[in-house]
Motif scaffolding. Sequence first.
Motif, mmCIF file in Angstrom:
data_model
loop_
_atom_site.group_PDB
_atom_site.id
_atom_site.type_symbol
_atom_site.label_atom_id
_atom_site.label_comp_id
_atom_site.label_asym_id
_atom_site.label_seq_id
_atom_site.Cartn_x
_atom_site.Cartn_y
_atom_site.Cartn_z
ATOM 1 N N ILE A 85 20.674 74.030 64.158
ATOM 2 C CA ILE A 85 21.657 75.098 64.366
ATOM 3 C C ILE A 85 21.482 76.088 63.227
ATOM 4 O O ILE A 85 21.579 75.723 62.050
ATOM 5 C CB ILE A 85 23.097 74.553 64.382
ATOM 6 N N ARG A 86 21.223 77.341 63.592
ATOM 7 C CA ARG A 86 20.995 78.387 62.594
ATOM 8 C C ARG A 86 22.068 79.455 62.747
ATOM 9 O O ARG A 86 22.437 79.824 63.872
ATOM 10 C CB ARG A 86 19.617 79.012 62.804
ATOM 11 N N LYS A 87 22.586 79.945 61.624
ATOM 12 C CA LYS A 87 23.566 81.030 61.664
ATOM 13 C C LYS A 87 23.535 81.784 60.353
ATOM 14 O O LYS A 87 23.018 81.293 59.354
ATOM 15 C CB LYS A 87 24.964 80.496 61.948
ATOM 16 N N GLY A 88 24.074 82.982 60.377
ATOM 17 C CA GLY A 88 24.201 83.780 59.174
ATOM 18 C C GLY A 88 23.207 84.921 59.097
ATOM 19 O O GLY A 88 22.119 84.848 59.650
ATOM 20 N N ILE A 89 23.628 85.970 58.407
ATOM 21 C CA ILE A 89 22.776 87.138 58.196
ATOM 22 C C ILE A 89 22.387 87.207 56.718
ATOM 23 O O ILE A 89 21.229 87.078 56.363
ATOM 24 C CB ILE A 89 23.497 88.442 58.594
ATOM 25 N N MET A 90 23.371 87.371 55.877
ATOM 26 C CA MET A 90 23.100 87.442 54.453
ATOM 27 C C MET A 90 22.987 86.028 53.866
ATOM 28 O O MET A 90 22.064 85.735 53.112
ATOM 29 C CB MET A 90 24.207 88.210 53.733
ATOM 30 N N PHE A 91 23.924 85.192 54.216
ATOM 31 C CA PHE A 91 23.914 83.798 53.786
ATOM 32 C C PHE A 91 23.522 82.958 54.995
ATOM 33 O O PHE A 91 24.360 82.558 55.793
ATOM 34 C CB PHE A 91 25.284 83.380 53.239
ATOM 35 N N VAL A 92 22.244 82.701 55.119
ATOM 36 C CA VAL A 92 21.697 82.006 56.277
ATOM 37 C C VAL A 92 21.808 80.508 56.053
ATOM 38 O O VAL A 92 21.594 80.018 54.945
ATOM 39 C CB VAL A 92 20.213 82.391 56.487
ATOM 40 N N SER A 93 22.168 79.791 57.116
ATOM 41 C CA SER A 93 22.194 78.336 57.014
ATOM 42 C C SER A 93 21.469 77.736 58.214
ATOM 43 O O SER A 93 21.503 78.281 59.312
ATOM 44 C CB SER A 93 23.627 77.814 56.937
ATOM 45 N N LEU A 94 20.819 76.634 57.965
ATOM 46 C CA LEU A 94 20.135 75.874 59.000
ATOM 47 C C LEU A 94 20.628 74.442 58.886
ATOM 48 O O LEU A 94 20.437 73.790 57.861
ATOM 49 C CB LEU A 94 18.616 75.926 58.822
ATOM 50 N N THR A 95 21.299 73.971 59.928
ATOM 51 C CA THR A 95 21.820 72.610 59.959
ATOM 52 C C THR A 95 20.937 71.780 60.875
ATOM 53 O O THR A 95 20.673 72.175 62.006
ATOM 54 C CB THR A 95 23.275 72.598 60.477
ATOM 55 N N VAL A 96 20.469 70.654 60.370
ATOM 56 C CA VAL A 96 19.644 69.734 61.148
ATOM 57 C C VAL A 96 20.476 68.478 61.385
ATOM 58 O O VAL A 96 20.892 67.823 60.434
ATOM 59 C CB VAL A 96 18.339 69.381 60.407
#
Length: 160
Positions: A85-96
Amino acid sequence: MTSPFDPHDVTWSRVSPRLTAARLIPASITFAVPVVAGVVLALTVGRWFWLLAGTAAVLWVWTALLVPRQVRAIGYAEREDDLLIRKGIMFVSLTVVPYGRMQYVDVEAGPLDRRLGLATVQLHTASPGTDAQIPGLRPQEAARLRDRLASRGEARLAGL
């Protein structure tokens, strides 16, 4: 060069663009209150209340520009052993989220979401700090994803 937030072997699925409206409607109501209050108070009490109305209006415009970009940045991908799951523009996060770590999967929809034909898939794992949710899915896709993730989770858990 590949980014740690965009693995090369992943095809991202996007959420519905209706999520933009689902986020902008409550924000508009929230910002309308100080704008109206500021205008009324500026006309009746003193001109300094124009600052309240103007600040709220500027924040609403900023939100209206930012939310569509945030919604476009949300993506998810099902892989063989985990969900990304990926979200964010400036502070990007990727949850596996490994399928074997999932305890249960919820599908949620508030009144506005139901009206707009949206649902949120919430993944619960053994870790209380895992923020694994996918907002803005069509109800059919949310149900399909819930069933698929639950069956993959059971299969991985049974293999332990």
